[in-house]
Design a protein around this motif. Sequence first.
Motif, PDB file in Angstrom:
ATOM      1  N   ILE A  67       0.814  -1.216   0.000  1.00 34.17           N
ATOM      2  CA  ILE A  67       0.000   0.000   0.000  1.00 34.17           C
ATOM      3  C   ILE A  67       0.845   1.263   0.000  1.00 34.17           C
ATOM      4  N   SER A  68       1.960   1.266   0.730  1.00 32.85           N
ATOM      5  CA  SER A  68       2.755   2.499   0.823  1.00 32.85           C
ATOM      6  C   SER A  68       3.393   2.853  -0.516  1.00 32.85           C
ATOM      7  N   SER A  69       3.693   1.865  -1.349  1.00 26.23           N
ATOM      8  CA  SER A  69       4.280   2.155  -2.660  1.00 26.23           C
ATOM      9  C   SER A  69       3.308   2.938  -3.531  1.00 26.23           C
ATOM     10  N   GLU A  70       2.007   2.709  -3.362  1.00 21.94           N
ATOM     11  CA  GLU A  70       1.019   3.461  -4.144  1.00 21.94           C
ATOM     12  C   GLU A  70       0.973   4.917  -3.700  1.00 21.94           C
ATOM     13  N   PHE A  71       1.126   5.151  -2.406  1.00 17.63           N
ATOM     14  CA  PHE A  71       1.151   6.530  -1.932  1.00 17.63           C
ATOM     15  C   PHE A  71       2.439   7.244  -2.358  1.00 17.63           C
ATOM     16  N   SER A  72       3.561   6.555  -2.313  1.00 19.91           N
ATOM     17  CA  SER A  72       4.837   7.194  -2.650  1.00 19.91           C
ATOM     18  C   SER A  72       4.955   7.496  -4.140  1.00 19.91           C
ATOM     19  N   THR A  73       4.358   6.655  -4.984  1.00 21.33           N
ATOM     20  CA  THR A  73       4.441   6.873  -6.437  1.00 21.33           C
ATOM     21  C   THR A  73       3.279   7.695  -6.972  1.00 21.33           C
ATOM     22  N   GLY A  74       2.261   7.918  -6.162  1.00 22.31           N
ATOM     23  CA  GLY A  74       1.090   8.651  -6.618  1.00 22.31           C
ATOM     24  C   GLY A  74       0.067   7.787  -7.331  1.00 22.31           C
ATOM     25  N   MET A  75       0.326   6.482  -7.426  1.00 24.28           N
ATOM     26  CA  MET A  75      -0.605   5.586  -8.106  1.00 24.28           C
ATOM     27  C   MET A  75      -1.953   5.516  -7.406  1.00 24.28           C
ATOM     28  N   ILE A  76      -1.955   5.832  -6.115  1.00 23.53           N
ATOM     29  CA  ILE A  76      -3.198   5.769  -5.363  1.00 23.53           C
ATOM     30  C   ILE A  76      -4.246   6.723  -5.934  1.00 23.53           C
ATOM     31  N   LYS A  77      -3.812   7.832  -6.543  1.00 21.33           N
ATOM     32  CA  LYS A  77      -4.757   8.777  -7.143  1.00 21.33           C
ATOM     33  C   LYS A  77      -5.473   8.151  -8.331  1.00 21.33           C
ATOM     34  N   ALA A  78      -4.727   7.428  -9.157  1.00 21.58           N
ATOM     35  CA  ALA A  78      -5.355   6.739 -10.293  1.00 21.58           C
ATOM     36  C   ALA A  78      -6.296   5.646  -9.806  1.00 21.58           C
ATOM     37  N   THR A  79      -5.910   4.974  -8.740  1.00 21.86           N
ATOM     38  CA  THR A  79      -6.759   3.918  -8.182  1.00 21.86           C
ATOM     39  C   THR A  79      -8.072   4.497  -7.677  1.00 21.86           C
ATOM     40  N   VAL A  80      -8.006   5.642  -7.003  1.00 21.64           N
ATOM     41  CA  VAL A  80      -9.206   6.268  -6.462  1.00 21.64           C
ATOM     42  C   VAL A  80     -10.090   6.803  -7.580  1.00 21.64           C
ATOM     43  N   LEU A  81      -9.485   7.315  -8.656  1.00 25.19           N
ATOM     44  CA  LEU A  81     -10.280   7.780  -9.790  1.00 25.19           C
ATOM     45  C   LEU A  81     -11.032   6.628 -10.438  1.00 25.19           C
ATOM     46  N   ALA A  82     -10.383   5.474 -10.527  1.00 21.80           N
ATOM     47  CA  ALA A  82     -11.033   4.317 -11.139  1.00 21.80           C
ATOM     48  C   ALA A  82     -12.087   3.706 -10.225  1.00 21.80           C
ATOM     49  N   ALA A  83     -11.851   3.792  -8.922  1.00 21.99           N
ATOM     50  CA  ALA A  83     -12.788   3.223  -7.942  1.00 21.99           C
ATOM     51  C   ALA A  83     -12.979   4.229  -6.824  1.00 21.99           C
ATOM     52  N   PRO A  84     -13.897   5.185  -6.995  1.00 19.86           N
ATOM     53  CA  PRO A  84     -14.078   6.242  -5.991  1.00 19.86           C
ATOM     54  C   PRO A  84     -14.420   5.717  -4.601  1.00 19.86           C
ATOM     55  N   ARG A  85     -15.092   4.591  -4.513  1.00 17.33           N
ATOM     56  CA  ARG A  85     -15.352   3.987  -3.196  1.00 17.33           C
ATOM     57  C   ARG A  85     -14.079   3.270  -2.780  1.00 17.33           C
ATOM     58  N   ARG A  86     -13.361   3.869  -1.866  1.00 21.86           N
ATOM     59  CA  ARG A  86     -12.003   3.417  -1.569  1.00 21.86           C
ATOM     60  C   ARG A  86     -11.945   2.138  -0.742  1.00 21.86           C
ATOM     61  N   THR A  87     -12.924   1.951   0.118  1.00 23.33           N
ATOM     62  CA  THR A  87     -12.845   0.792   1.009  1.00 23.33           C
ATOM     63  C   THR A  87     -12.857  -0.545   0.261  1.00 23.33           C
ATOM     64  N   PRO A  88     -13.627  -0.706  -0.835  1.00 23.20           N
ATOM     65  CA  PRO A  88     -13.536  -1.976  -1.571  1.00 23.20           C
ATOM     66  C   PRO A  88     -12.154  -2.222  -2.151  1.00 23.20           C
ATOM     67  N   VAL A  89     -11.444  -1.154  -2.504  1.00 19.72           N
ATOM     68  CA  VAL A  89     -10.083  -1.310  -3.034  1.00 19.72           C
ATOM     69  C   VAL A  89      -9.176  -1.902  -1.957  1.00 19.72           C
ATOM     70  N   LEU A  90      -9.250  -1.350  -0.757  1.00 23.55           N
ATOM     71  CA  LEU A  90      -8.431  -1.869   0.331  1.00 23.55           C
ATOM     72  C   LEU A  90      -8.852  -3.293   0.695  1.00 23.55           C
ATOM     73  N   ALA A  91     -10.146  -3.563   0.639  1.00 19.02           N
ATOM     74  CA  ALA A  91     -10.628  -4.918   0.933  1.00 19.02           C
ATOM     75  C   ALA A  91     -10.087  -5.917  -0.089  1.00 19.02           C
ATOM     76  N   ALA A  92     -10.075  -5.532  -1.361  1.00 17.48           N
ATOM     77  CA  ALA A  92      -9.540  -6.406  -2.399  1.00 17.48           C
ATOM     78  C   ALA A  92      -8.041  -6.629  -2.211  1.00 17.48           C
ATOM     79  N   LYS A  93      -7.341  -5.568  -1.850  1.00 16.66           N
ATOM     80  CA  LYS A  93      -5.898  -5.680  -1.608  1.00 16.66           C
ATOM     81  C   LYS A  93      -5.630  -6.628  -0.429  1.00 16.66           C
ATOM     82  N   ALA A  94      -6.434  -6.483   0.625  1.00 15.64           N
ATOM     83  CA  ALA A  94      -6.267  -7.348   1.793  1.00 15.64           C
ATOM     84  C   ALA A  94      -6.591  -8.796   1.461  1.00 15.64           C
TER      85      ALA A  94
END
Length: 277
Positions: free
Chosen positions: A102-129
């Motif tokens: 997860i921290s690599s997405e914050f450091s590279t800025g990829m988390i912004k693209a992830t949130v744009l693709a899936a505005p509901r953020r909690t399912p993204v974290l659930a899928a990652k987990a």
Amino acid sequence: MSTLTIAPSTSTRPTHAPGFTDLLRSEWTKFKTLRSTWWSLGAMLFLSLGMSILLTSLFTAHYATLGPEDKASFGNDTIGLILQPGAQLGELALTVLGVLLISSEFSTGMIKATVLAAPRRTPVLAAKAAVLAGVVLVLSEVIAWACFLVGSAIVHKHASVTLSTPGTLRAVLGFGGVMAMTALIALATGTLLRHTAAAVSVALGVNLVVPILLELVPGSVGRHLSYAMPQRAGQLIMDRTESVNTPYSQWTGFGIVALWTVVLLALAFWSIKKRDV
């Protein structure tokens, strides 16, 4: 004279939000394409299996020089000797893996693209987990069974360890559960702190440094607090019998790790939903 007809522009906006299956597929793609994933899993495999075989071989080779208490401990809790050292070192690699996921997405800025693709953020974290826990659980169980089979063959001259031995099956299955929860705790820590070095330092400090400091607290309080830390509590499920030196039972220790996991994941879900990315 002919007139020029301009076709109306079409929107490129997605027609539907990605479902949880889509998110799982996306997170699996991220997981398997990160080099840190394979380095961390490789380190976990090497440390867990290698340390288990190494220490079991050393104890067996020097069995004649052991004192009566060590020999009794060797015979009474052989499965713990086989599994626990590898688990302790393997958890270090899993801590790094969970944080980086997860921290690599914050450091590279990829988390912004992830949130744009899936505005509901909690399912993204659930899928990652789900992806992280699933992979770690399967690999950990493979390692646990390999350690059990190889370790029991090494020690067979001095101790008998089979699946019919009380506590053996629980220890082998518990190995995978504890390792998976360790990775999820690291993922939650990385989500909360959003910085790789800080999250790894905090996670390792809680597992390695804090238990030692808590033991300095006088009386049984310090021991109870020390074994309430995730790594020490998780090791208890791999004990064959309850030791007088440990304040909790095997399943209580497993439950403590589960509680840590649930609480930190709940905070991580709240954090990723409420905080800006």
